[in-house]
Design a protein around this motif. Structure first.
Motif, PDB file in Angstrom:
ATOM      1  N   HIS A 209       1.805  60.391 -48.745  1.00 54.46           N
ATOM      2  CA  HIS A 209       2.925  60.799 -49.598  1.00 54.46           C
ATOM      3  C   HIS A 209       3.881  61.704 -48.831  1.00 54.46           C
ATOM      4  N   LEU A 210       3.330  62.658 -48.090  1.00 59.87           N
ATOM      5  CA  LEU A 210       4.165  63.560 -47.293  1.00 59.87           C
ATOM      6  C   LEU A 210       4.959  62.780 -46.253  1.00 59.87           C
ATOM      7  N   LEU A 211       4.311  61.815 -45.602  1.00 59.24           N
ATOM      8  CA  LEU A 211       4.998  61.002 -44.603  1.00 59.24           C
ATOM      9  C   LEU A 211       6.107  60.172 -45.222  1.00 59.24           C
ATOM     10  N   LEU A 212       5.859  59.644 -46.431  1.00 59.30           N
ATOM     11  CA  LEU A 212       6.894  58.859 -47.103  1.00 59.30           C
ATOM     12  C   LEU A 212       8.117  59.711 -47.415  1.00 59.30           C
ATOM     13  N   VAL A 213       7.889  60.953 -47.842  1.00 62.70           N
ATOM     14  CA  VAL A 213       9.014  61.852 -48.121  1.00 62.70           C
ATOM     15  C   VAL A 213       9.778  62.157 -46.834  1.00 62.70           C
ATOM     16  N   LEU A 214       9.039  62.470 -45.763  1.00 64.34           N
ATOM     17  CA  LEU A 214       9.678  62.787 -44.487  1.00 64.34           C
ATOM     18  C   LEU A 214      10.477  61.609 -43.933  1.00 64.34           C
ATOM     19  N   ALA A 293      19.042  66.853 -36.661  1.00 67.31           N
ATOM     20  CA  ALA A 293      18.928  66.537 -38.089  1.00 67.31           C
ATOM     21  C   ALA A 293      17.475  66.263 -38.473  1.00 67.31           C
ATOM     22  N   GLY A 294      16.760  65.524 -37.639  1.00 66.18           N
ATOM     23  CA  GLY A 294      15.361  65.225 -37.927  1.00 66.18           C
ATOM     24  C   GLY A 294      14.509  66.473 -37.960  1.00 66.18           C
ATOM     25  N   ALA A 295      14.778  67.415 -37.057  1.00 71.51           N
ATOM     26  CA  ALA A 295      14.028  68.676 -37.039  1.00 71.51           C
ATOM     27  C   ALA A 295      14.301  69.484 -38.308  1.00 71.51           C
ATOM     28  N   ALA A 296      15.550  69.501 -38.776  1.00 66.43           N
ATOM     29  CA  ALA A 296      15.885  70.217 -40.010  1.00 66.43           C
ATOM     30  C   ALA A 296      15.128  69.634 -41.198  1.00 66.43           C
ATOM     31  N   ILE A 297      14.989  68.303 -41.221  1.00 67.26           N
ATOM     32  CA  ILE A 297      14.241  67.646 -42.295  1.00 67.26           C
ATOM     33  C   ILE A 297      12.768  68.034 -42.226  1.00 67.26           C
ATOM     34  N   THR A 298      12.193  68.006 -41.035  1.00 64.56           N
ATOM     35  CA  THR A 298      10.777  68.349 -40.868  1.00 64.56           C
ATOM     36  C   THR A 298      10.494  69.775 -41.319  1.00 64.56           C
ATOM     37  N   ILE A 299      11.329  70.721 -40.880  1.00 64.54           N
ATOM     38  CA  ILE A 299      11.131  72.126 -41.235  1.00 64.54           C
ATOM     39  C   ILE A 299      11.214  72.317 -42.752  1.00 64.54           C
ATOM     40  N   SER A 300      12.222  71.711 -43.380  1.00 66.64           N
ATOM     41  CA  SER A 300      12.426  71.902 -44.819  1.00 66.64           C
ATOM     42  C   SER A 300      11.326  71.248 -45.643  1.00 66.64           C
ATOM     43  N   VAL A 301      10.981  69.998 -45.337  1.00 67.85           N
ATOM     44  CA  VAL A 301       9.996  69.258 -46.137  1.00 67.85           C
ATOM     45  C   VAL A 301       8.612  69.895 -46.042  1.00 67.85           C
ATOM     46  N   LEU A 302       8.175  70.221 -44.835  1.00 68.04           N
ATOM     47  CA  LEU A 302       6.835  70.802 -44.684  1.00 68.04           C
ATOM     48  C   LEU A 302       6.761  72.192 -45.308  1.00 68.04           C
ATOM     49  N   SER A 303       7.833  72.968 -45.181  1.00 64.21           N
ATOM     50  CA  SER A 303       7.842  74.311 -45.790  1.00 64.21           C
ATOM     51  C   SER A 303       7.775  74.216 -47.308  1.00 64.21           C
ATOM     52  N   LEU A 304       8.567  73.334 -47.893  1.00 63.16           N
ATOM     53  CA  LEU A 304       8.563  73.188 -49.352  1.00 63.16           C
ATOM     54  C   LEU A 304       7.289  72.523 -49.853  1.00 63.16           C
ATOM     55  N   ALA A 305       6.639  71.709 -49.024  1.00 66.89           N
ATOM     56  CA  ALA A 305       5.339  71.153 -49.415  1.00 66.89           C
ATOM     57  C   ALA A 305       4.312  72.270 -49.547  1.00 66.89           C
ATOM     58  N   ALA A 306       4.348  73.231 -48.612  1.00 66.78           N
ATOM     59  CA  ALA A 306       3.455  74.379 -48.712  1.00 66.78           C
ATOM     60  C   ALA A 306       3.790  75.233 -49.930  1.00 66.78           C
ATOM     61  N   VAL A 307       5.074  75.402 -50.202  1.00 64.46           N
ATOM     62  CA  VAL A 307       5.522  76.169 -51.372  1.00 64.46           C
ATOM     63  C   VAL A 307       5.013  75.528 -52.661  1.00 64.46           C
ATOM     64  N   HIS A 308       5.133  74.196 -52.752  1.00 66.00           N
ATOM     65  CA  HIS A 308       4.672  73.476 -53.948  1.00 66.00           C
ATOM     66  C   HIS A 308       3.156  73.582 -54.090  1.00 66.00           C
ATOM     67  N   THR A 309       2.439  73.500 -52.970  1.00 67.16           N
ATOM     68  CA  THR A 309       0.984  73.606 -53.000  1.00 67.16           C
ATOM     69  C   THR A 309       0.534  74.962 -53.536  1.00 67.16           C
ATOM     70  N   LEU A 310       1.243  76.013 -53.149  1.00 65.43           N
ATOM     71  CA  LEU A 310       0.883  77.371 -53.559  1.00 65.43           C
ATOM     72  C   LEU A 310       1.457  77.760 -54.918  1.00 65.43           C
ATOM     73  N   GLY A 311       2.274  76.872 -55.517  1.00 65.50           N
ATOM     74  CA  GLY A 311       2.828  77.142 -56.843  1.00 65.50           C
ATOM     75  C   GLY A 311       3.931  78.173 -56.851  1.00 65.50           C
ATOM     76  N   ILE A 312       4.646  78.326 -55.755  1.00 63.46           N
ATOM     77  CA  ILE A 312       5.742  79.302 -55.670  1.00 63.46           C
ATOM     78  C   ILE A 312       7.013  78.682 -56.244  1.00 63.46           C
ATOM     79  N   LYS A 313       7.698  79.429 -57.106  1.00 61.53           N
ATOM     80  CA  LYS A 313       8.941  78.953 -57.706  1.00 61.53           C
ATOM     81  C   LYS A 313      10.103  79.185 -56.741  1.00 61.53           C
TER      82      LYS A 313
END
Length: 414
Positions: A209-214, A293-313
């Protein structure tokens, strides 16, 4: 046979090499791992010739440039920054629409991420003033560009024989680059065979799922956002140029997984497209450093995936700030495989995550790196040529319009 090989369709040959690598790895994984030597030699040869090519080409181009000629660099840099920021916004939106979960139990690797944006910018500043020999040896393209530009400006007052020598040496290195690029199908065969034989992609299923988003975000940027930016720049159908860049630059970048190694391929493509050498000799190596551009996507998606996992608003203002941080961080990302992953802790710090948690996110990035980093590099590198071509086409259109206006004024005066 050798002549046909050297003059054949390089893209078709690369596709054949990719298929051959997959078949070889499936038939004999051991043979696939052994074929890794072919891929390593190919990537090493590209990395070896690229710094010398950039230094000589930029120096020669500036030294022999006629006064008053246009370089279009302002337009290229604007497109680079705009494209990277747009990619970061797309990544944030994709993460909100399709939130991903991570298993944050992976051990932290022995990595050394920067402590903040100030440290990233400080590193870039020191790269500019690096020793020229060390810059070429280390593949530090910011330092190489700085010295090449400075030497090129001073050589503008040199004799014609000196300028001709620089031009001849630059042309000789370019010929070597063309020969190296012709061996791309064999290199790709080795890279694909090693990847399939080593991973088998089994470890990627848990993060599908993470790879599909990325990858989905990167495809959206490559096929929708970038064409829109190019259309607004050149006012014509952008897709023929987009597909050419993806086919002839993106494919090789996907397998080399290094923007720096793909510099010779991009310069060769720019020459084939008939772009201004004064522009692409500087914009391509610069793009391998700041157009991420690809690096910006990687940084944002992985960071927000961690945020979602931890339940941070996350509110809108923080999401926009993350896009800015991802853009700046991406511009300072290392041009080597996995370079963008070390910028993830910067983004994670915005949400109060500990360094241990942030490094676990980095570890997840390395697990999916065989796909993530390949797609990221393909987007980064192909966009370097795309935006350089767009800036050159736009500048040429303006010049033609001015010429037409002058001709119309002359007719009215007559």
């Amino acid at each position: 046979m050798f002549k046909k090989l050297m003059n054949g369709n390089i893209v078709l040959q690369i596709l054949c090499g990719m298929i051959a690598g997959i078949v070889l790895a499936l038939i004999s994984p051991e043979a696939g791992k052994a074929a890794a030597l072919l891929g390593s030699v190919f990537v090493s040869s590209l990395k070896a010739v690229a710094p010398i090519l950039v230094f000589l080409l930029v120096t020669s181009s500036i030294a022999t440039r006629k006064h008053g000629s246009q370089t279009n660099m302002r337009g290229v840099i604007v497109l680079y920054l705009l494209g990277t920021f747009a990619a970061a916004l797309v990544a944030v939106l994709a993460s909100f629409l399709f939130p991903s979960n991570l298993t944050l139990v992976a051990p932290a690797g022995s990595t050394n991420p920067p402590g903040g944006i100030g440290e990233v910018l400080k590193t870039l500043l020191f790269q500019i003033f690096s020793n020229p020999v060390k810059a070429i040896a280390d593949g530090n393209y910011i330092g190489i560009l700085a010295w090449a530009v400075g030497l090129g400006i001073t050589l503008q007052h040199a004799g014609e024989s000196t300028k001709q020598l620089m031009s001849d040496v630059s042309g000789g290195v370019s010929k070597i680059v063309q020969i190296v690029i012709r061996f791309a199908p064999i290199g790709v065969l080795g890279l694909v065979a090693e990847s399939v034989a080593t991973t088998g992609f089994a470890s990627l299923l848990g993060y599908s799922h993470l790879l599909l988003v990325l990858v989905g975000a990167m495809l959206f940027v490559a096929l929708v956002v970038n064409p829109l930016i190019v259309f607004l720049t050149i006012r014509r159908n952008p897709y023929p140029l987009v597909f050419t860049c993806l086919r002839e630059s993106g494919i090789t970048a996907f397998f080399t997984r290094s923007s720096a190694a793909n510099i010779p391929v991009n310069m060769n493509l720019c020459k084939k497209l008939g772009l201004h050498e004064d522009t692409y000799s500087v914009s391509i190596p610069l793009g391998a450093t700041i157009n991420m551009a690809g690096a910006a996507i990687t940084i944002s998606v992985l960071s927000l995936a961690a945020v979602h996992t931890l339940g941070i608003k996350v509110d809108i203002a923080t999401a926009l700030l993350l896009s800015v941080v991802s853009t700046i961080g991406a511009c300072g990302a290392s041009g080597v495989a996995g370079g963008s992953l070390l910028l993830i802790p910067l983004a994670c710090n915005l949400f109060g995550m500990s360094s241990d948690l942030a490094m676990q996110v980095v570890a997840v990035g390395f697990i999916i790196g065989v796909v993530q980093d390949s797609a990221e590099t393909a987007l980064n590198s192909s966009t370097d040529v795309l935006f350089t071509a767009a800036a050159c086409i736009a500048a040429d259109s303006v010049d033609e319009s001015v010429d037409d206006d002058d001709a119309e004024l002359a007719r009215e005066n007559a």
